[in-house]
Write a protein that holds these residues in place. Sequence first.
Motif, mmCIF file in Angstrom:
data_model
loop_
_atom_site.group_PDB
_atom_site.id
_atom_site.type_symbol
_atom_site.label_atom_id
_atom_site.label_comp_id
_atom_site.label_asym_id
_atom_site.label_seq_id
_atom_site.Cartn_x
_atom_site.Cartn_y
_atom_site.Cartn_z
ATOM 1 N N CYS A 165 0.746 -1.100 0.099
ATOM 2 C CA CYS A 165 0.010 0.056 0.164
ATOM 3 C C CYS A 165 0.903 1.254 -0.116
ATOM 4 C CB CYS A 165 -0.965 0.166 1.244
ATOM 5 S SG CYS A 165 -1.892 1.464 1.563
ATOM 6 N N LEU A 166 1.957 1.212 0.847
ATOM 7 C CA LEU A 166 2.710 2.394 1.058
ATOM 8 C C LEU A 166 3.757 2.376 -0.486
ATOM 9 C CD1 LEU A 166 4.296 2.030 4.647
ATOM 10 C CD2 LEU A 166 2.401 3.585 3.789
ATOM 11 N N GLU A 167 3.743 1.526 -0.965
ATOM 12 C CA GLU A 167 4.595 1.700 -2.261
ATOM 13 C C GLU A 167 3.856 2.007 -3.529
ATOM 14 O OE1 GLU A 167 6.938 -1.948 -2.312
ATOM 15 O OE2 GLU A 167 8.396 -1.048 -0.947
ATOM 16 N N SER A 168 2.420 1.886 -3.254
ATOM 17 C CA SER A 168 1.569 2.424 -4.519
ATOM 18 C C SER A 168 1.472 3.817 -4.313
ATOM 19 C CB SER A 168 0.188 1.532 -4.251
ATOM 20 O OG SER A 168 -0.663 2.340 -3.037
ATOM 21 N N PRO A 169 1.119 4.127 -5.757
ATOM 22 C CA PRO A 169 0.887 5.793 -6.020
ATOM 23 C C PRO A 169 -0.322 6.252 -5.110
ATOM 24 C CG PRO A 169 0.672 4.423 -8.110
ATOM 25 C CD PRO A 169 0.805 3.653 -6.967
ATOM 26 N N PRO A 170 -0.113 7.552 -4.485
ATOM 27 C CA PRO A 170 -1.008 8.067 -3.622
ATOM 28 C C PRO A 170 -2.255 8.625 -4.404
ATOM 29 C CG PRO A 170 0.839 9.515 -3.933
ATOM 30 C CD PRO A 170 1.138 8.297 -4.432
ATOM 31 N N ASN A 171 -3.565 8.732 -3.870
ATOM 32 C CA ASN A 171 -4.292 9.167 -4.488
ATOM 33 C C ASN A 171 -4.436 10.794 -4.704
ATOM 34 O OD1 ASN A 171 -5.344 10.440 -1.850
ATOM 35 N ND2 ASN A 171 -6.940 9.262 -1.519
ATOM 36 N N GLY A 172 -5.201 11.334 -5.102
ATOM 37 C CA GLY A 172 -5.202 12.982 -5.202
ATOM 38 C C GLY A 172 -4.833 13.799 -3.976
ATOM 39 N N ASN A 173 -5.175 13.284 -2.929
ATOM 40 C CA ASN A 173 -5.034 13.755 -1.678
ATOM 41 C C ASN A 173 -3.756 13.551 -0.986
ATOM 42 O OD1 ASN A 173 -7.411 15.302 -1.496
ATOM 43 N ND2 ASN A 173 -8.655 13.538 -1.139
ATOM 44 N N GLY A 174 -2.905 12.682 -1.771
ATOM 45 C CA GLY A 174 -1.529 12.171 -1.092
ATOM 46 C C GLY A 174 -1.675 11.037 -0.210
ATOM 47 N N ARG A 175 -2.702 10.349 -0.232
ATOM 48 C CA ARG A 175 -3.029 9.224 0.789
ATOM 49 C C ARG A 175 -2.945 7.817 -0.051
ATOM 50 N NH1 ARG A 175 -8.433 9.974 3.976
ATOM 51 N NH2 ARG A 175 -7.558 8.712 5.460
ATOM 52 N N HIS A 176 -2.113 6.989 0.651
ATOM 53 C CA HIS A 176 -1.815 5.535 -0.023
ATOM 54 C C HIS A 176 -3.243 4.753 0.476
ATOM 55 C CE1 HIS A 176 2.250 6.221 -1.216
ATOM 56 N NE2 HIS A 176 2.247 7.371 -0.379
ATOM 57 N N TYR A 177 -3.548 3.856 -0.239
ATOM 58 C CA TYR A 177 -4.790 3.117 -0.121
ATOM 59 C C TYR A 177 -4.599 1.818 -0.831
ATOM 60 C CZ TYR A 177 -6.669 4.332 -4.443
ATOM 61 O OH TYR A 177 -6.937 4.530 -5.899
ATOM 62 N N VAL A 178 -5.520 0.657 -0.422
ATOM 63 C CA VAL A 178 -5.560 -0.404 -0.992
ATOM 64 C C VAL A 178 -7.089 -0.608 -1.145
ATOM 65 C CG1 VAL A 178 -3.398 -1.496 -0.374
ATOM 66 C CG2 VAL A 178 -5.661 -1.830 0.809
ATOM 67 N N GLU A 179 -7.730 -1.269 -2.202
ATOM 68 C CA GLU A 179 -9.021 -1.413 -2.401
ATOM 69 C C GLU A 179 -9.236 -2.688 -2.359
ATOM 70 O OE1 GLU A 179 -12.430 -0.719 -5.586
ATOM 71 O OE2 GLU A 179 -10.623 0.022 -5.912
ATOM 72 N N HIS A 180 -10.269 -3.178 -1.389
ATOM 73 C CA HIS A 180 -10.632 -4.680 -1.073
ATOM 74 C C HIS A 180 -11.411 -5.302 -1.995
ATOM 75 C CE1 HIS A 180 -12.389 -7.928 1.446
ATOM 76 N NE2 HIS A 180 -11.212 -7.977 1.866
ATOM 77 N N ARG A 181 -11.328 -6.478 -2.326
ATOM 78 C CA ARG A 181 -12.024 -7.058 -3.154
ATOM 79 C C ARG A 181 -13.689 -6.724 -2.971
ATOM 80 N NH1 ARG A 181 -9.793 -11.348 -0.610
ATOM 81 N NH2 ARG A 181 -11.209 -12.532 0.913
ATOM 82 N N ASN A 182 -14.274 -6.480 -1.974
ATOM 83 C CA ASN A 182 -15.466 -6.048 -2.077
ATOM 84 C C ASN A 182 -15.667 -4.557 -2.085
ATOM 85 O OD1 ASN A 182 -14.817 -4.670 0.257
ATOM 86 N ND2 ASN A 182 -15.788 -5.873 1.795
ATOM 87 N N GLY A 183 -14.779 -3.760 -2.699
ATOM 88 C CA GLY A 183 -14.821 -2.531 -3.009
ATOM 89 C C GLY A 183 -14.598 -1.511 -1.760
ATOM 90 N N ALA A 184 -14.240 -2.025 -0.732
ATOM 91 C CA ALA A 184 -14.097 -1.156 0.323
ATOM 92 C C ALA A 184 -12.755 -0.613 0.228
ATOM 93 C CB ALA A 184 -14.036 -2.097 1.582
ATOM 94 N N ILE A 185 -12.568 0.835 0.673
ATOM 95 C CA ILE A 185 -11.132 1.188 0.442
ATOM 96 C C ILE A 185 -10.592 1.421 1.914
ATOM 97 C CG2 ILE A 185 -9.856 3.491 0.031
ATOM 98 C CD1 ILE A 185 -11.797 3.573 -2.410
ATOM 99 N N PHE A 186 -9.163 1.046 1.880
ATOM 100 C CA PHE A 186 -8.448 1.124 3.317
ATOM 101 C C PHE A 186 -7.257 1.814 3.167
ATOM 102 C CE2 PHE A 186 -10.655 -3.004 3.532
ATOM 103 C CZ PHE A 186 -11.526 -2.528 4.616
ATOM 104 N N PHE A 187 -7.308 2.913 4.088
ATOM 105 C CA PHE A 187 -6.013 3.757 3.809
ATOM 106 C C PHE A 187 -4.909 3.189 4.715
ATOM 107 C CE2 PHE A 187 -9.531 6.513 2.705
ATOM 108 C CZ PHE A 187 -9.103 7.333 1.505
ATOM 109 N N SER A 188 -3.601 3.682 4.321
ATOM 110 C CA SER A 188 -2.585 3.227 4.926
ATOM 111 C C SER A 188 -2.471 3.418 6.592
ATOM 112 C CB SER A 188 -1.213 3.920 4.392
ATOM 113 O OG SER A 188 -1.132 5.173 4.683
#
Length: 68
Positions: free
Chosen positions: A13-36
């Motif tokens: 997650c930390l190594e992925s590109p951040p979103n437009g607000n500079g926050r790193h996140y992963v998207e769960h397979r159910n569509g939920a988003i979890f921030f670092s």
Amino acid sequence: MSLQKAVTIYIDCLESPPNGNGRHYVEHRNGAIFFSEQLLGSLYDAYGEDQANAELDRQFKERRANND
């Protein structure tokens, strides 16, 4: 989920590109988003800070060694 797998997800997650607000996140397979910061809090809650930090240190060192 094992501590090792949870830490791998967190570091990825930390190594992925951040979103437009500079926050790193992963998207769960159910569509939920979890921030670092949520992932880190979950690691601490599930495994305790000492154990989670030890595994974080180990995996970060391993990744650095593999990238050199």
